[in-house]
Structures are given as C-alpha cells and as structure tokens.
Design a protein around this motif. Structure first.
Motif, mmCIF file in Angstrom:
data_model
loop_
_atom_site.group_PDB
_atom_site.id
_atom_site.type_symbol
_atom_site.label_atom_id
_atom_site.label_comp_id
_atom_site.label_asym_id
_atom_site.label_seq_id
_atom_site.Cartn_x
_atom_site.Cartn_y
_atom_site.Cartn_z
ATOM 1 N N SER A 17 0.857 -1.176 0.000
ATOM 2 C CA SER A 17 0.000 0.000 0.000
ATOM 3 C C SER A 17 0.897 1.231 0.000
ATOM 4 N N SER B 11 -5.214 -3.613 -0.416
ATOM 5 C CA SER B 11 -5.872 -2.902 0.685
ATOM 6 C C SER B 11 -7.228 -2.360 0.246
ATOM 7 N N VAL C 108 -10.539 -3.226 2.436
ATOM 8 C CA VAL C 108 -11.527 -2.265 2.925
ATOM 9 C C VAL C 108 -12.930 -2.656 2.457
ATOM 10 N N TRP D 265 -4.841 -7.662 6.691
ATOM 11 C CA TRP D 265 -3.952 -7.183 5.621
ATOM 12 C C TRP D 265 -2.532 -7.168 6.154
ATOM 13 N N LEU E 249 -6.058 2.068 7.532
ATOM 14 C CA LEU E 249 -6.572 0.705 7.406
ATOM 15 C C LEU E 249 -7.169 0.215 8.731
ATOM 16 N N GLU F 99 -10.655 1.239 9.431
ATOM 17 C CA GLU F 99 -11.695 0.504 8.707
ATOM 18 C C GLU F 99 -11.991 -0.853 9.333
ATOM 19 N N VAL G 199 -4.282 -5.199 10.915
ATOM 20 C CA VAL G 199 -3.087 -4.841 10.154
ATOM 21 C C VAL G 199 -1.892 -5.581 10.721
#
Length: 333
Positions: A13, A38, A42, A53, A70, A73, A77
């Motif tokens: 990303s 990504s 999402v 992710w 991220l 959302e 991560v």
C-alpha cells in the motif's frame, strides 16, 4: 480469543497524492491510501467480514498514515516496519475528465521487501480466503517468491485462493507477467481478470494474446471461452472476467453467467475493479451463489466509479440496496 479472519490479503500500500488537474500546472494535492489489496480489504471489511492485511511500510509519516487508515476501517493490520526504506508514493493526475495517469515512486520501497517470513507471520491466524494480485510479484524477486509460497501453502492448507491478475504495464512486461502468473493461477480456485488480462494466465487458442474478450454483441468471444475452459481444466473453479462498463461474467464447469454494469454517473474509475472483486468475495463468504456474487460485485463497482477515491466510497452492508432503491439525483430524507 482471536477469531479466524474471513479474508487475508497482502501487498504494497502506498500514499497516493491526487491532483484535480495536470500535475505540471501545480495546485493542491490530496493524500490517500492506494493499493489493490488494501482496496479489497476495505471493501470486504465494510461488508461485514473479518479481514487481515499484511504489508511492509517505512518508518515514516506515510507508513503511519497507511496503518492508521486501514485500522480505522476495522482491518487487522499485520504490518512490518522497515527503518531503512521509504514507504512507496504515487501521484495520480486527473489529466482530463476521462483520463487519469499514475506516476509511481516505489522502486526499492519498503513494500517491495515483503518476504516468505512475512507470509508465515500473516498465516499464523489462518483465513478462509487468501486474496492475491499480480501486482505484488512484480515488485521484486523477494515478493514474487513470497506470493508463490503463499499460493502453494494456502492451496495445500485448503484455503480458497483468489487471484486477481491486475496487470500493471509500468511494473513488468506482459511476457514477464505471463511467466509468473500462469503457474500461479493453478493454485487458485477463483481467477479474476479483465478481458484483456485473461491471456496472461491462460494462453489463447492460437497461442497468442487472444481477442478483446467480447464479440460484436458484447458477449464473450470464442477465445475467451476457450481460455476460461483451459483454466477450468487446470482446477480453477471460477473464472471471473471484468468488462468495465459492459458488466462482468463468470465461467464455471456448470455454465456461464453474465451481469450488466449498474447504471450510474461515473466520476472516478480508479479502484473500480478492486471494488468489484471485494463485492464478489464478500458474497462468496456470505454463501451467495455465482449469480449473487456477480450482482454484488457489479453493485460495489458502481459505488466505486460514482464516488471519488480508490476505496473511500465503497459501500457498507446496509447500503447495498441504495443504488437500486434511490432514484438518481435524489436525496434520501
């Protein structure tokens, strides 16, 4: 106790700096997160699923921005910070009303160092679906090996492997992409490609690139059907073909389905393919049949093209009927 993610994806990303006009003229830039994987993360998370992710960012404000966005959302991560490399950056120029141009500054970026060790860390929580794209293996030898390892491992562990070809001509040639992606597709249950990408994972009937993917009526041409059948013969269960404004189709051993695009006013097509994929995979996770998956993909894609940003306008689960139930140009009150 942490629950198993519904979907796991990984890739680079970047920070996307968007201009409303020609970059050479100067002017303001808006800051966004950009990345095919990504974007899908999402989209699937907004539709009610647990998503992880994984990626690598630099020890810089750009990396912090990506991780913060991220996580906001609801995405788990699993990032690694590389203090010796920078987070990738891209500029997106709205050159005309119909043409956007991307300029990448990602060579040697932190994201390009994604490795097998990162895959092992990402896999520690398991997942129902592993979503891969053809972008990550184009970034570096290390990333290519990581994707190949992940696809083989996920296939062996019984995960559903989804591969979106997502060819980027600024990263590698079609020949180089074909050499890597065609073997990779053999691990996938779901292959997603635009009609001009299908030949990168399945050779055309004459061994060449194939046609445009449609005949004069807008239906799949013979070359597309034969390439899809070759993938089905190799063990792929669903060959999903994105046709942009002409809708999408799916080839399976049981038959073929087509869906038209949802009519909306298009203002930004960036990320539309990822939105379609997110809708399709979320419907798969919800147990919908092929027709239902296609329809949700088309709806998600319509949200993407009718709003600005790579992913900012993607729908939440409660909004999926919004385009069908609200007349265009109206205000819900």
């Amino acid at each position: 106790m942490t629950r198993t993610p519904d979907l796991l994806t990984f890739g680079e990303s970047m920070v996307s700096l968007r201009s409303a006009g020609p970059l050479s003229a100067g002017g303001g830039l808006s800051m966004h997160v950009a990345g095919a994987e990504s974007n899908v993360a999402v989209g699937v998370a907004r539709l009610g699923h647990r998503v992880s992710w994984s990626g690598v960012v630099g020890a810089d404000p750009h990396g912090e921005f990506i991780v913060r966005q991220l996580r906001s959302e609801g995405i788990q991560v699993l990032n690694r910070v590389d203090p010796g490399r920078s987070t990738g950056v891209m500029f997106l120029e709205q050159r005309t009303a119909d043409i956007s141009r991307a300029y990448y500054y990602r060579t040697g970026s932190a994201g390009s160092t994604f490795s097998r060790k990162d895959v092992d860390r990402a896999f520690s929580g398991g997942a129902r679906v592993l979503h891969l794209t053809g972008i990550t293996p184009a970034l570096s030898k290390e990333s290519r090996e990581a994707v190949e390892y992940a696809a083989a491992r996920a296939d062996g562990e019984g995960m559903v492997v989804s591969l979106d070809v997502n060819y980027r001509g600024k990263l590698w040639s079609r020949d180089a992409a074909r050499e890597v992606l065609a073997p990779l597709a053999r691990h996938a249950r779901i292959v997603v490609a635009s009609d001009d990408e299908l030949a990168l994972v399945a050779s055309a009937p004459d061994g060449g690139e194939g046609g445009e993917g449609r005949d004069g009526t807008g239906h799949p041409d013979a070359a597309e059907v034969r390439m899809a059948n070759r993938l089905l013969d190799l063990g792929v269960e669903e060959v999903v073909v994105k046709r942009g404004a002409s809708g999408a189709g799916v080839h399976t051993a049981a038959g073929r389905w087509e869906v038209p695009a949802v009519p909306v006013t298009s203002i930004d097509t960036v990320g539309a393919g990822d939105a379609f994929t997110a809708g399709y995979l979320s419907a798969l996770l919800d147990g919908l049949d092929v027709e239902g998956r296609l329809h949700r993909g088309a709806v998600a894609g319509a949200f993407a093209v009718s709003t600005s940003g790579d992913w900012e306008g993607l729908p939440h689960a409660g909004e999926l009927l919004l385009l069908a139930n609200t007349p265009g140009g109206s205000t819900q009150r």
